[in-house]
Design a protein around this motif. Structure first.
Motif, PDB file in Angstrom:
ATOM      1  N   UNK A   1      63.965  49.660   3.748  1.00 37.07           N
ATOM      2  CA  UNK A   1      64.060  50.665   2.680  1.00 37.07           C
ATOM      3  C   UNK A   1      64.513  52.024   3.219  1.00 37.07           C
ATOM      4  N   UNK A   2      64.051  52.379   4.405  1.00 38.31           N
ATOM      5  CA  UNK A   2      64.481  53.645   5.007  1.00 38.31           C
ATOM      6  C   UNK A   2      65.959  53.587   5.373  1.00 38.31           C
ATOM      7  N   UNK A   3      66.408  52.431   5.878  1.00 36.29           N
ATOM      8  CA  UNK A   3      67.820  52.282   6.207  1.00 36.29           C
ATOM      9  C   UNK A   3      68.675  52.323   4.938  1.00 36.29           C
ATOM     10  N   UNK A   4      68.213  51.669   3.872  1.00 31.77           N
ATOM     11  CA  UNK A   4      68.949  51.689   2.607  1.00 31.77           C
ATOM     12  C   UNK A   4      69.040  53.109   2.041  1.00 31.77           C
ATOM     13  N   UNK A   5      67.996  53.903   2.236  1.00 27.12           N
ATOM     14  CA  UNK A   5      68.031  55.292   1.765  1.00 27.12           C
ATOM     15  C   UNK A   5      69.141  56.066   2.483  1.00 27.12           C
ATOM     16  N   UNK A   6      69.283  55.816   3.776  1.00 25.99           N
ATOM     17  CA  UNK A   6      70.362  56.458   4.537  1.00 25.99           C
ATOM     18  C   UNK A   6      71.725  55.954   4.065  1.00 25.99           C
ATOM     19  N   UNK A   7      71.821  54.655   3.768  1.00 27.03           N
ATOM     20  CA  UNK A   7      73.067  54.098   3.232  1.00 27.03           C
ATOM     21  C   UNK A   7      73.493  54.846   1.971  1.00 27.03           C
ATOM     22  N   UNK A   8      72.558  54.988   1.035  1.00 29.12           N
ATOM     23  CA  UNK A   8      72.884  55.618  -0.245  1.00 29.12           C
ATOM     24  C   UNK A   8      73.198  57.097  -0.082  1.00 29.12           C
TER      25      UNK A   8
END
Length: 391
Positions: A123-130
């Motif tokens: 989820x933290x990585x996805x937040x950076x993606x977005x």
């Protein structure tokens, strides 16, 4: 309490390596493949346009790294659209692009699993993606890795997307004859997942070249040594042709097969002894894969015509000779499960994986283009591009 933060190479290297070692526990009695990143945990993503590595840390006074994840972002083709502004039939098909993120190398220490750490890292990585404009995220995992499949398709909202084949062939002691013509140009944008920054891939120091095979006797196979360029070649191609590129993974990471029985090890060594003693027989031998070994990766495989698979086989022979000179143990590639050129790629079934699993997720609610719709629901095509920077 677990804190997720960005990887700091000055203080986190030892902790990350410790987690990698603790995760190297394969199934009992089964062959398992392990990766050694040669002291650089981000070596497999640092050639991407944008990348990040996160670590999960526990403890207050005595801090301990218990997990990590890597991710990168690039722009790739995700389909085709008609361009009605052009009258020429050859110009009516144009690629659709999207900003795609890739999740790689999720690890959680065995002593800290089932505590939501993997989910938190994703989820933290996805937040950076977005935050960086990525519209889709995807991961590659093994069908048999049920824990990973459950995490991504169950808790994280990914869906099964593509099932490409990983094809691996040993590098034998002898050379193969091959007919090929070399070029540094590449034109394959119609392939799914083809990166927009292909020039960065081809010009990278780890890319050993792009090679084209054509039939003997054709105007391009006359031995003159001249190359007209990809545009001219594609405008007047021979009846059959093939192309592939080669990437050097040997200097980034090493692989090792573990869990082999004594019988398997003896058989493998016997094949090498026979191959070395009687090289004129050109018998296939198993390289010493039970010790750390390097590999070369073939990517961008394509071609057309009734003899294209034969052309690919010739190119694989040349790539084999490159790998032999480079001291590699195996030669590998990954292609779409529906790829018709797959029959021209030499490989050993025991070392290969016929169904790798790619899962994908839409990160936003907006469509990138009305002609695209939702990429996650698109049917698989015959060809995909596997980026060597992420293999």
């Amino acid at each position: 309490m677990t804190v997720v933060r960005e990887y700091d190479p000055s203080r986190d290297l030892a902790g990350v390596e410790d987690v990698e070692r603790r995760c190297e526990v394969g199934p009992s009695g089964k062959l398992s493949l392990f990766t050694d990143l040669l002291g650089d945990p981000i070596s497999r993503i640092r050639h991407s346009p944008s990348f990040l590595m996160l670590v999960a840390e526990t403890g207050t006074e005595e801090k301990e790294i218990v997990g990590m994840i890597r991710g990168c972002i690039k722009t790739v083709t995700c389909g085709k659209k008609l361009d009605l502004n052009h009258k020429s039939q050859n110009d009516t098909v144009k690629p659709l692009y999207t900003k795609l993120a890739y999740v790689l190398g999720l690890r959680v220490s065995p002593s800290h699993r089932r505590q939501g750490i993997g989910f938190k890292l994703v989820k933290m990585m996805e937040a950076w993606f977005m935050q960086n404009g990525a519209e889709y995220s995807y991961i590659a995992t093994e069908n048999e890795n049920q824990a990973s499949v459950n995490l991504f398709t169950g808790k994280c909202g990914y869906s099964e997307f593509r099932k490409p084949s990983i094809l691996v062939n040993p590098v034998y002691a002898h050379k193969f004859a091959s007919a090929w013509r070399r070029t540094r140009e590449h034109d394959n944008w119609r392939t799914e997942f083809f990166p927009r920054d292909i020039d960065s891939v081809l010009n990278n120091k780890l890319s050993l070249g792009t090679f084209v095979a054509v039939p003997r006797g054709s105007c391009y196979g006359s031995g003159s040594g001249s190359w007209p360029g990809s545009a001219k070649f594609l405008e007047y191609p021979p009846e059959s042709w093939a192309v592939l590129s080669v990437w050097n993974c040997k200097d980034s990471f090493r692989l090792e097969v573990r869990g082999a029985s004594l019988w398997r090890r003896v058989v493998a060594k016997t094949t090498r002894v026979v191959d070395k003693t009687l090289p004129f027989l050109k018998l296939p031998s198993i390289p010493p894969v039970f010790k750390p070994f390097g590999l070369h990766f073939m990517y961008g495989i394509g071609g057309e015509g009734p003899r294209a698979a034969k052309m690919v086989k010739s190119l694989c022979g040349h790539a084999h000779n490159l790998a032999k000179r480079g001291g590699c143990g195996v030669l590998a590639t990954e292609v779409a499960g529906e790829e018709p050129l797959q029959r021209g790629i030499p490989h050993w079934k025991v070392l290969s994986c016929q169904e790798d699993l790619w899962c994908i997720k839409r990160l936003g609610d907006d469509y990138i283009d009305g002609a695209l719709g939702d990429w996650t629901k698109s049917p698989p095509g015959a060809s995909i591009f596997v980026d060597p920077r992420e293999f």
